[in-house]
Design an enzyme around this catalytic site. Structure first.
Site, PDB file in Angstrom:
ATOM      1  N   SER A 293     -11.039 -26.653  -0.177  1.00 45.20           N
ATOM      2  CA  SER A 293     -10.269 -26.129  -1.306  1.00 45.20           C
ATOM      3  C   SER A 293     -10.799 -24.747  -1.650  1.00 45.20           C
ATOM      4  O   SER A 293     -11.973 -24.441  -1.423  1.00 45.20           O
ATOM      5  CB  SER A 293     -10.393 -27.044  -2.522  1.00 45.20           C
ATOM      6  OG  SER A 293      -9.801 -26.456  -3.671  1.00 45.20           O
TER       7      SER A 293
ATOM      8  N   TYR B 298     -15.545 -31.375  -8.521  1.00 45.86           N
ATOM      9  CA  TYR B 298     -14.635 -31.168  -7.394  1.00 45.86           C
ATOM     10  C   TYR B 298     -15.033 -29.924  -6.607  1.00 45.86           C
ATOM     11  O   TYR B 298     -15.088 -29.941  -5.369  1.00 45.86           O
ATOM     12  CB  TYR B 298     -13.205 -31.037  -7.915  1.00 45.86           C
ATOM     13  CG  TYR B 298     -12.164 -30.859  -6.843  1.00 45.86           C
ATOM     14  CD1 TYR B 298     -11.785 -31.927  -6.037  1.00 45.86           C
ATOM     15  CD2 TYR B 298     -11.547 -29.618  -6.635  1.00 45.86           C
ATOM     16  CE1 TYR B 298     -10.812 -31.774  -5.052  1.00 45.86           C
ATOM     17  CE2 TYR B 298     -10.583 -29.457  -5.657  1.00 45.86           C
ATOM     18  CZ  TYR B 298     -10.221 -30.535  -4.865  1.00 45.86           C
ATOM     19  OH  TYR B 298      -9.264 -30.370  -3.889  1.00 45.86           O
TER      20      TYR B 298
END
Length: 253
Positions: free
Chosen positions: A144, A158
């Site tokens: 990501s 995250y």
């Protein structure tokens, strides 16, 4: 149907939805036999159905990438059923509810790292062991932009997990290049999946929000994510090794 991946066996974890499903469909359209893996058999079965209806070859294996025995069984099953594992796309992941670091509970942090980091490591571990013994292969990890390229308040867990995915990929790339294994990472920003919706947000509201966030004025499509994965998995990117390919509509530019 085209033949860029004819004769290849491709494994896609998290293949029951989103980028994973789009990637599985794209591989099948280009001639690969595709095995999708994930925890929800119903979603995997739908991906297989879509591939077979389009004339492709597909299979599904239910597995939890955070469980070592599941991952070992998954890779073994792919090879047993289809005779090879040429390409592995480690796409399965977990996005926790946003929380600032001081308010983040330990259970959420452990779960996030367990799926995104340990799960990716377990997947690579068993994929590499097979590929190393059988002449090589290609691994694409899905990370990501959050973490390695972009900081978002409330996304510390995250972001840390996805930065670790990129780091694991770089290490594996250097360690196994001589074995004919090519490892790269794809780092997307928000894509057109339910995961990119804020709590209580509609798709129309997300579209409006994206206009002010992304230089391109929109979020990415899952097909654009799949296209990037296939490029990293193809011979066209044969000189790319340990690379972290960002597709983010310009948000980190």
């Amino acid at each position: 149907m085209t033949a860029r991946f004819a004769g290849k066996v491709a494994l896609v974890t998290g293949g029951g939805s989103g980028i994973g499903r789009a990637t599985a469909l794209a591989f099948a359209r280009e001639g690969a036999t595709v095995v999708v893996a994930g925890r929800t058999a119903r979603n995997l079965a739908e991906t297989v159905r879509l591939i077979e209806e389009a004339g492709g070859r597909a299979d599904a294996v239910t597995a939890d990438i955070a469980v070592a025995a599941d991952v070992e069984r998954l890779v073994g099953t792919v090879v047993e059923r289809h005779g090879a594992l040429d390409i592995a796309v480690n796409n399965a992941g977990y996005l926790p509810t946003p929380a600032e670091l001081a308010d983040l509970d330990e259970e959420t942090l452990v779960r996030t790292l367990g799926i995104n980091v340990v799960g990716t490591w377990l997947s690579m571990k068993h994929e590499v062991r097979h590929m190393r013994a059988h002449g090589g292969g290609v691994i694409v990890n899905v990370g990501s932009v959050v973490g390695a390229h972009l900081t978002i308040p409330g996304a510390g867990a995250y972001g840390a997990s996805k930065a670790a995915v990129a780091a694991l990929g770089r290490s594996a790339a250097r360690e196994y290049a001589a074995d004919g294994i090519r490892v790269n990472t794809l780092s997307p920003s928000s894509m057109d999946t339910p995961m990119s919706l804020l709590e209580g947000e509609t798709e129309a509201e997300r579209t409006e929000r994206a206009k002010g966030m992304f230089p391109l004025g929109r979020i990415g499509s899952v097909e654009e994510g799949a296209g990037a994965v296939l490029w990293l998995a193809s011979e066209e990117s044969g000189f790319a090794l340990g690379h972290d390919l960002v597709i983010d509509g310009g948000i980190t530019a």
